[in-house]
Design an enzyme around this catalytic site. Structure first.
Site, mmCIF file in Angstrom:
data_model
loop_
_atom_site.group_PDB
_atom_site.id
_atom_site.type_symbol
_atom_site.label_atom_id
_atom_site.label_comp_id
_atom_site.label_asym_id
_atom_site.label_seq_id
_atom_site.Cartn_x
_atom_site.Cartn_y
_atom_site.Cartn_z
ATOM 1 N N ARG A 242 0.886 -1.199 -0.068
ATOM 2 C CA ARG A 242 0.136 0.031 -0.113
ATOM 3 C C ARG A 242 0.801 1.331 0.083
ATOM 4 N NH1 ARG A 242 -3.755 -2.358 -1.530
ATOM 5 N NH2 ARG A 242 -5.829 -2.536 -0.441
ATOM 6 N N GLU A 271 -1.941 8.007 -3.940
ATOM 7 C CA GLU A 271 -2.237 7.545 -5.330
ATOM 8 C C GLU A 271 -3.808 7.933 -5.518
ATOM 9 O OE1 GLU A 271 -1.539 3.395 -4.976
ATOM 10 O OE2 GLU A 271 -3.439 3.160 -5.097
ATOM 11 N N HIS A 289 -1.405 0.253 -9.611
ATOM 12 C CA HIS A 289 -1.965 -0.428 -8.752
ATOM 13 C C HIS A 289 -2.716 -1.478 -9.493
ATOM 14 C CE1 HIS A 289 -4.092 -0.419 -4.489
ATOM 15 N NE2 HIS A 289 -3.903 -1.561 -4.760
HETATM 16 N N1 LIG Z 1 -1.251 -4.073 -4.949
HETATM 17 C C1 LIG Z 1 -2.222 -4.707 -5.007
HETATM 18 O O1 LIG Z 1 -2.868 -4.610 -5.784
HETATM 19 C C2 LIG Z 1 -2.567 -5.234 -3.849
HETATM 20 C C3 LIG Z 1 -2.070 -5.262 -2.681
HETATM 21 N N2 LIG Z 1 -2.361 -5.965 -1.359
HETATM 22 C C4 LIG Z 1 -1.926 -5.415 -0.236
HETATM 23 O O2 LIG Z 1 -1.277 -6.506 0.492
HETATM 24 C C5 LIG Z 1 -1.442 -6.696 1.718
HETATM 25 C C6 LIG Z 1 -1.165 -8.334 2.123
HETATM 26 O O3 LIG Z 1 -2.176 -9.079 1.709
HETATM 27 P P1 LIG Z 1 -2.281 -10.574 2.258
HETATM 28 O O4 LIG Z 1 -1.220 -11.418 2.044
HETATM 29 O O5 LIG Z 1 -3.661 -11.171 2.020
HETATM 30 O O6 LIG Z 1 -2.321 -10.213 3.956
HETATM 31 P P2 LIG Z 1 -2.016 -11.315 4.950
HETATM 32 O O7 LIG Z 1 -2.743 -10.704 6.443
HETATM 33 O O8 LIG Z 1 -2.228 -12.596 4.886
HETATM 34 O O9 LIG Z 1 -0.559 -10.973 5.372
HETATM 35 C C7 LIG Z 1 0.052 -10.007 5.784
HETATM 36 C C8 LIG Z 1 1.420 -10.290 6.574
HETATM 37 O O10 LIG Z 1 1.850 -9.014 7.165
HETATM 38 C C9 LIG Z 1 2.387 -9.452 8.209
HETATM 39 N N3 LIG Z 1 2.540 -8.168 9.160
HETATM 40 C C10 LIG Z 1 1.534 -7.131 9.515
HETATM 41 N N4 LIG Z 1 2.120 -6.055 10.233
HETATM 42 C C11 LIG Z 1 3.329 -6.244 10.364
HETATM 43 C C12 LIG Z 1 4.680 -5.512 10.955
HETATM 44 N N5 LIG Z 1 4.556 -4.462 11.552
HETATM 45 N N6 LIG Z 1 5.543 -6.123 10.772
HETATM 46 C C13 LIG Z 1 5.789 -7.069 9.978
HETATM 47 N N7 LIG Z 1 4.887 -7.921 9.603
HETATM 48 C C14 LIG Z 1 3.785 -7.593 9.641
HETATM 49 C C15 LIG Z 1 1.405 -10.279 8.997
HETATM 50 O O11 LIG Z 1 2.049 -11.106 10.067
HETATM 51 P P3 LIG Z 1 2.183 -10.823 11.586
HETATM 52 O O12 LIG Z 1 0.737 -10.469 11.871
HETATM 53 O O13 LIG Z 1 2.803 -12.102 12.213
HETATM 54 O O14 LIG Z 1 3.059 -9.463 11.652
HETATM 55 C C16 LIG Z 1 1.102 -11.104 7.854
HETATM 56 O O15 LIG Z 1 1.811 -12.271 7.809
HETATM 57 C C17 LIG Z 1 -2.804 -6.383 1.782
HETATM 58 O O16 LIG Z 1 -3.221 -5.966 3.073
HETATM 59 C C18 LIG Z 1 -3.003 -4.995 0.816
HETATM 60 O O17 LIG Z 1 -2.569 -4.185 1.549
HETATM 61 C C19 LIG Z 1 -2.718 -7.308 -1.695
HETATM 62 C C20 LIG Z 1 -3.460 -7.662 -2.952
HETATM 63 C C21 LIG Z 1 -3.251 -6.686 -4.114
HETATM 64 O O1 LIG Z 2 -6.980 -6.431 -3.112
HETATM 65 C C1 LIG Z 2 -6.153 -5.482 -2.566
HETATM 66 O O2 LIG Z 2 -5.989 -5.061 -1.410
HETATM 67 C C2 LIG Z 2 -5.956 -4.552 -3.662
HETATM 68 O O3 LIG Z 2 -5.120 -3.563 -3.541
HETATM 69 C C3 LIG Z 2 -6.301 -4.597 -5.097
HETATM 70 O O4 LIG Z 2 -6.444 -6.106 -5.367
HETATM 71 C C4 LIG Z 2 -7.148 -3.763 -5.304
HETATM 72 O O5 LIG Z 2 -8.451 -4.158 -4.601
HETATM 73 C C5 LIG Z 2 -7.764 -3.994 -6.875
HETATM 74 O O6 LIG Z 2 -6.593 -2.932 -7.415
HETATM 75 C C6 LIG Z 2 -8.977 -2.973 -7.063
HETATM 76 O O7 LIG Z 2 -8.969 -1.726 -7.051
#
Ligand SMILES: NC(=O)C1=CN([C@@H]2O[C@H](COP(=O)(O)OP(=O)(O)OC[C@H]3O[C@@H](n4cnc5c(N)ncnc54)[C@H](OP(=O)(O)O)[C@@H]3O)[C@@H](O)[C@H]2O)C=CC1
Ligand SMILES: O=C(O)C(=O)[C@@H](O)[C@H](O)[C@H](O)CO
Length: 339
Positions: A242, A271, A289
Site C-alpha cells: 500500500r 495515489e 495499482h
Molecule cells: N497492489 C495490489 O493490488 C495488492 C495489494 N495488496 C496488499 O497486500 C496486503 C497483504 O495481503 P495478504 O497477504 O492477503 O495479507 P495477510 O494478512 O495474509 O499477510 C500480511 C502479513 O503481514 C504481516 N505483518 C503485519 N504487520 C506487520 C509488521 N508491522 N511487521 C512485519 N509484518 C507484519 C503479518 O504477520 P504478523 O501479523 O505476524 O506480523 C502477515 O503475515 C494487503 O493488506 C493489501 O494492502 C493485496 C492485494 C493486491
Molecule cells: O486487494 C487489494 O488489497 C488491492 O489492493 C487490489 O486487489 C485492489 O483491490 C484492486 O486493485 C482494485 O482496486
C-alpha cells in the site's frame, strides 16, 4: 410481494456478477468510475441494505452516522484500510474483503516488478520506443542489469501473498528471508524455504525486498530514510502493499543518490498522484495499482464480494454466513439483521 433489498455497487463491475446480485436485489450499479466524496457515500449508503465498494471509497464513522438501514459492506480488495472496521462493527454492519482468490496473481505480479526493476525493462523499452536504438551503436556493456537468480529475497509481511512470492523463489535458486511480527508454523517455513529474521537483519541482508504488509497506523512509513539507509546500495525494493508503507520522498532520494539500485512500485502515497521525483527516475518501474488485475482474479474478487452481500442479506446457500466477513461477531450478535 415484499420489495427486494437494495444494493449499491460503487464502481463498474462484470455484468454477470451484477446479474447474480440482481437475482436477489434491486441493484444500483455505477456505470462509470468516479471518486465518491464523503457526502456522496453517505447519501448512497443511506438508501441501501448492502454495498460493494472499492478501495477509493472511505467508509468511516462520519459516512455511517445516522445510517440505520445498511447491513453489509463488501470491499473489492483484500486490503481494507479504506474501511473503519470499528465504526462498521459498532453500527452492526458486516464488512468483508477478498482474501486468497488473488494470492497467486498478486505473487506473479510481485515477480514481474522484481524482474523488470532488476533488468531495467521499462527504461529499455522507453529508449527503444523513442527510436534511439538505430544509430546508437549500442555497446556490449550497455543496459547491464542486476542478477536475480541465486540472490537473497526478503519478504516483509509474509502472509498469504508473501508466501506465494516466496514459493516462486525456488525456481530462481534464491535464499529467502522474511520478517513478520510472529513466526510462521514450521511446516509453512519449510514449504517456502524461508527463515525468520529481525527487520533490521532483513534490511541489511537482502538483495530484493518485497513489501506485502497491510496498511495500518503501525506500518505507516515502515520503510523510510532510516530503513533505506540499512539496505545494500545494490538492493531492489518492491512495494505491492500500500502507498504510505513507504516514505516515497525518501525512496526517490535514495534511488536518485544511488543508495538503492532500483524499485518496482505498484502503490503510492496519495495515489493516484505519484511523487513527482519518482516519475523522473529511470531506475523506478511504476504501475497503477494493478497487481491483482488478471481477468480470472478480478472476476473471482467480484464474485466473492457478491457472495458476501448475498449471504449477509440472508440469501443463497450460505445465508447468514458471509464467507469472508471481517467482523463475524456482528452476525453472531444478529445486529446485521436489523429491521
Ligand atoms: N497492489 C495490489 O493490488 C495488492 C495489494 N495488496 C496488499 O497486500 C496486503 C497483504 O495481503 P495478504 O497477504 O492477503 O495479507 P495477510 O494478512 O495474509 O499477510 C500480511 C502479513 O503481514 C504481516 N505483518 C503485519 N504487520 C506487520 C509488521 N508491522 N511487521 C512485519 N509484518 C507484519 C503479518 O504477520 P504478523 O501479523 O505476524 O506480523 C502477515 O503475515 C494487503 O493488506 C493489501 O494492502 C493485496 C492485494 C493486491
Ligand atoms: O486487494 C487489494 O488489497 C488491492 O489492493 C487490489 O486487489 C485492489 O483491490 C484492486 O486493485 C482494485 O482496486
Amino acid at each position: 410481494m415484499t420489495a427486494k433489498p437494495k444494493v449499491w455497487v460503487s464502481r463498474p463491475l462484470f455484468p454477470d456478477v451484477l446479474a447474480r446480485l440482481a437475482e436477489h436485489f434491486d441493484v444500483d450499479a455505477e456505470a462509470v468510475e468516479h471518486r465518491h466524496s464523503a457526502d456522496e457515500l453517505k447519501r448512497k449508503l443511506a438508501g441501501v441494505d448492502g454495498a460493494v465498494v472499492g478501495l477509493a471509497d472511505r467508509i468511516d464513522a462520519a459516512v455511517l452516522e445516522g445510517n440505520t438501514r445498511l447491513k453489509v459492506v463488501a470491499n473489492l480488495g483484500v486490503g481494507y484500510n479504506n474501511l473503519d472496521l470499528d465504526a462498521l462493527t459498532r453500527a452492526g454492519i458486516v464488512a468483508s474483503n477478498t482474501p486468497d482468490v488473488l494470492n497467486e496473481s498478486v505473487a506473479d505480479y510481485a515477480w514481474a516488478l522484481m524482474l523488470a526493476a532488476a533488468r531495467r525493462v521499462s527504461a529499455a523499452e522507453r529508449w527503444l520506443r523513442a527510436g534511439q536504438w538505430p544509430g546508437s551503436n549500442m555497446r556490449f556493456d550497455d543496459w547491464l542489469g542486476l542478477p536475480v537468480h541465486g540472490r537473497t529475497l526478503g519478504i516483509l509481511g509474509m502472509g498469504r501473498i508473501g508466501q506465494g512470492i516466496a514459493r516462486r523463489a525456488a525456481g530462481f535458486d534464491m535464499r529467502v528471508l522474511y520478517h513478520n511480527r510472529s513466526r510462521l508454523p514450521e511446516m509453512v517455513e519449510r514449504e517456502c524455504q524461508a527463515t525468520l529474521v529481525s527487520k533490521s537483519e532483513l534490511l541489511r541482508q537482502v538483495d530484493y525486498l518485497v513489501l506485502v504488509l497491510p496498511f495500518t497506523p503501525e506500518n505507516r512509513h515502515a520503510i523510510g530514510a532510516p530503513e533505506l539507509a540499512q539496505m545494500k546500495p545494490s538492493a531492489v525494493l518492491v512495494n505491492i502493499a500500500r502507498g504510505g508503507i513507504v516514505d516515497d520522498a525518501a525512496l526517490a532520494l535514495a534511488l536518485r543518490e544511488g543508495k538503492l539500485a532500483a524499485a518496482g512500485l505498484d502503490v503510492f502515497e496519495g495515489e493516484p498522484m505519484v511523487h513527482p521525483d519518482l516519475l523522473t527516475l529511470d531506475n523506478a518501474v511504476l504501475s497503477p495499482h494493478i497487481a491483482s488485475a488478471s481477468e480470472e482474479t478480478r472476476r473471482a474478487m467480484a464474485n466473492l464480494a457478491a457472495d458476501n452481500v448475498i449471504a449477509a442479506l440472508g440469501f443463497g446457500e450460505a445465508a447468514g454466513k458471509p464467507p469472508t466477513a471481517l467482523n463475524p461477531a456482528v452476525l453472531i450478535r444478529g445486529s446485521a439483521h436489523k429491521a
